[in-house]
Design a protein around this motif. Structure first.
Motif, PDB file in Angstrom:
ATOM      1  N   LYS A 191       0.337  -1.901  10.844  1.00 23.44           N
ATOM      2  CA  LYS A 191       2.075  -1.898  10.449  1.00 23.44           C
ATOM      3  C   LYS A 191       2.608  -2.603  12.399  1.00 23.44           C
ATOM      4  O   LYS A 191       1.539  -3.126  12.855  1.00 23.44           O
ATOM      5  N   LYS A 192       3.724  -3.658  11.707  1.00 26.30           N
ATOM      6  CA  LYS A 192       4.050  -4.146  12.503  1.00 26.30           C
ATOM      7  C   LYS A 192       4.078  -3.603  14.493  1.00 26.30           C
ATOM      8  O   LYS A 192       3.701  -4.065  14.983  1.00 26.30           O
ATOM      9  N   LEU A 218       2.463  -1.359   4.562  1.00 20.29           N
ATOM     10  CA  LEU A 218       1.865  -1.022   3.141  1.00 20.29           C
ATOM     11  C   LEU A 218       2.551  -2.313   2.519  1.00 20.29           C
ATOM     12  O   LEU A 218       2.395  -2.231   0.897  1.00 20.29           O
ATOM     13  N   SER A 219       3.215  -3.370   3.019  1.00 19.12           N
ATOM     14  CA  SER A 219       3.540  -4.018   2.003  1.00 19.12           C
ATOM     15  C   SER A 219       2.623  -4.554   1.204  1.00 19.12           C
ATOM     16  O   SER A 219       2.832  -5.538   0.164  1.00 19.12           O
ATOM     17  N   GLU A 220       1.733  -5.289   1.756  1.00 18.23           N
ATOM     18  CA  GLU A 220       0.414  -6.009   0.819  1.00 18.23           C
ATOM     19  C   GLU A 220      -0.127  -4.555   0.288  1.00 18.23           C
ATOM     20  O   GLU A 220      -0.361  -5.395  -1.122  1.00 18.23           O
ATOM     21  N   GLU A 241      -9.893  -1.165   1.313  1.00 19.44           N
ATOM     22  CA  GLU A 241      -9.636  -0.788   2.779  1.00 19.44           C
ATOM     23  C   GLU A 241      -8.347  -0.506   3.190  1.00 19.44           C
ATOM     24  O   GLU A 241      -7.625  -0.800   3.424  1.00 19.44           O
ATOM     25  N   ILE A 242      -8.159   0.849   3.582  1.00 19.30           N
ATOM     26  CA  ILE A 242      -6.643   1.261   4.391  1.00 19.30           C
ATOM     27  C   ILE A 242      -6.633   1.990   5.836  1.00 19.30           C
ATOM     28  O   ILE A 242      -8.318   1.794   6.524  1.00 19.30           O
ATOM     29  N   ALA A 243      -5.702   1.763   5.888  1.00 19.05           N
ATOM     30  CA  ALA A 243      -6.394   2.453   7.735  1.00 19.05           C
ATOM     31  C   ALA A 243      -6.290   3.665   7.750  1.00 19.05           C
ATOM     32  O   ALA A 243      -5.821   4.713   6.553  1.00 19.05           O
ATOM     33  N   HIS A 244      -6.335   4.662   8.947  1.00 20.39           N
ATOM     34  CA  HIS A 244      -6.615   5.680   9.003  1.00 20.39           C
ATOM     35  C   HIS A 244      -5.612   7.302   8.738  1.00 20.39           C
ATOM     36  O   HIS A 244      -5.630   7.880   8.371  1.00 20.39           O
ATOM     37  N   ASP A 245      -4.298   6.316   8.760  1.00 18.66           N
ATOM     38  CA  ASP A 245      -3.415   7.148   8.702  1.00 18.66           C
ATOM     39  C   ASP A 245      -2.015   6.874   7.043  1.00 18.66           C
ATOM     40  O   ASP A 245      -1.001   7.109   6.625  1.00 18.66           O
ATOM     41  N   GLN A 246      -2.681   5.829   6.350  1.00 15.45           N
ATOM     42  CA  GLN A 246      -2.350   5.297   5.084  1.00 15.45           C
ATOM     43  C   GLN A 246      -2.843   6.511   4.011  1.00 15.45           C
ATOM     44  O   GLN A 246      -2.473   5.898   2.736  1.00 15.45           O
ATOM     45  N   LYS A 247      -3.966   7.149   3.135  1.00 18.73           N
ATOM     46  CA  LYS A 247      -4.151   7.937   2.836  1.00 18.73           C
ATOM     47  C   LYS A 247      -3.220   8.114   1.975  1.00 18.73           C
ATOM     48  O   LYS A 247      -3.298   8.122   0.674  1.00 18.73           O
ATOM     49  N   ASP A 272     -10.486   8.333   7.747  1.00 18.65           N
ATOM     50  CA  ASP A 272     -10.401   7.900   6.109  1.00 18.65           C
ATOM     51  C   ASP A 272     -10.355   6.043   6.260  1.00 18.65           C
ATOM     52  O   ASP A 272      -9.358   5.678   6.867  1.00 18.65           O
ATOM     53  N   ARG A 273     -11.164   5.993   5.801  1.00 17.23           N
ATOM     54  CA  ARG A 273     -11.156   3.733   6.147  1.00 17.23           C
ATOM     55  C   ARG A 273     -10.945   3.136   4.362  1.00 17.23           C
ATOM     56  O   ARG A 273     -10.934   2.108   4.532  1.00 17.23           O
ATOM     57  N   CYS A 274     -11.536   3.887   2.992  1.00 12.95           N
ATOM     58  CA  CYS A 274     -11.853   3.349   1.836  1.00 12.95           C
ATOM     59  C   CYS A 274     -11.259   4.074   0.347  1.00 12.95           C
ATOM     60  O   CYS A 274     -11.612   5.697   0.839  1.00 12.95           O
TER      61      CYS A 274
END
Ligand code: GLN
Length: 280
Positions: A191-192, A218-220, A241-247, A272-274
């Motif tokens: 996040k920016k 999340l834009s990409e 792969e995602i950030a820990h708070d994006q699930k 959470d990472r993947c």
């Protein structure tokens, strides 16, 4: 001046500059300055170094004092089972990203050959590690950055992987080629506003284009999921792969694009990472 004295002196400089792994970093940079292995450095503390080598070493130490990551100073980073070339135009491979490789190997344990795509290859550490493990897989990789394709090509050559790899310089919006059994990506997801909380090493030196996920991070990821839903075969897998708070957000986007969520995998820090999903 001998190796031991130079390392002790440099190590106190790095400590003053709050570099955590000061001593280890000095050993690595000494081996770079002398063009010798780290083992040689450790085994020969009394070996004399000449003026030229000392100056070269001090220059490397000064880059490190400025927070430049070791991987960029020596141009290498180990990931999975290999040592990858890196430049400042590609993200430094992270240990957590090895989870993606583990998951691919688990899912395709019994499968000999598939056709897969990686979106945003960077150094190539993901696509090349997979190709190395699965001898009949065919991999295609895209990246917007020309330099990244070059770094990935060099790594592919080093690993002898050229005949099962195709690379394209393209952004995700303009890529329409092929249908894949598997799509994999470690997209930019920071996040920016989170940039200000990140390590100086990352913010000052790593390519923003490989990290910046826009205002909500999340834009990409949105673009990758949307495009993957067109490029993937029915029942094909998408591993992100995602950030820990994006699930939760990512699950929602996946469902809206006709993906069924199979599993969320945690990283070494139990975050959470993947996220693994299947196209339905
Ligand atoms: N995991 C990386 C970091 O925290 C970010 C990688 C990415 O944005 N894809 O620095």
């Amino acid at each position: 001046m001998n190796i031991d004295q130079a390392i002790k002196e440099a190590s106190s400089v790095l400590k003053k500059n709050r570099i955590k792994s000061a001593f280890l970093d000095c050993e690595i940079l000494m081996s770079k300055a002398l063009n010798k292995s780290r083992k040689f450095i450790i085994m020969n503390p009394n070996e004399k170094i000449n003026d030229y080598e000392y100056r070269k070493f001090k220059k490397l130490i000064s880059s490190r004092s400025n927070n430049k990551p070791i991987a960029y100073i020596i141009g290498k980073k180990s990931f999975w089972k290999y040592n990858f070339n890196v430049s400042e135009k590609v993200l430094i491979p992270r240990p957590d990203t090895e989870i993606l490789i583990e998951q691919v190997l688990k899912i395709y344990k019994k499968k000999e050959s598939i056709n897969f795509l990686e979106i945003g290859i960077g150094s190539g550490c993901i696509i090349l590690s997979i190709l190395k493990e699965k001898k009949s897989f065919l991999g295609r990789g895209i990246d917007v950055c020309k330099e990244s394709l070059k770094v990935c090509k060099d790594n592919a050559n080093k690993l002898n992987l050229f005949n099962r790899l195709k690379l394209f310089k393209s952004d995700i919006d303009n890529f329409h080629l092929g249908k894949y059994d598997l799509i994999i990506s470690n997209p930019p997801y920071i996040k920016k506003l989170d940039f200000k909380n990140m390590d100086d090493e990352v913010v000052k030196f790593e390519p923003k284009i490989a990290l910046n996920g826009g205002l909500d991070g999340l834009s990409e990821i949105r673009k990758v999921i949307k495009k993957s839903s067109e490029l993937i075969k029915i029942h094909g897998k998408l591993i992100l792969e995602i950030a820990h708070d994006q699930k939760n957000e990512v699950k929602r986007i996946l469902r809206n694009n006709n993906f069924y969520i199979k599993e969320v995998v945690k990283d070494f820090a139990n975050k959470d990472r993947c996220i693994i999903s299947t196209k339905i």
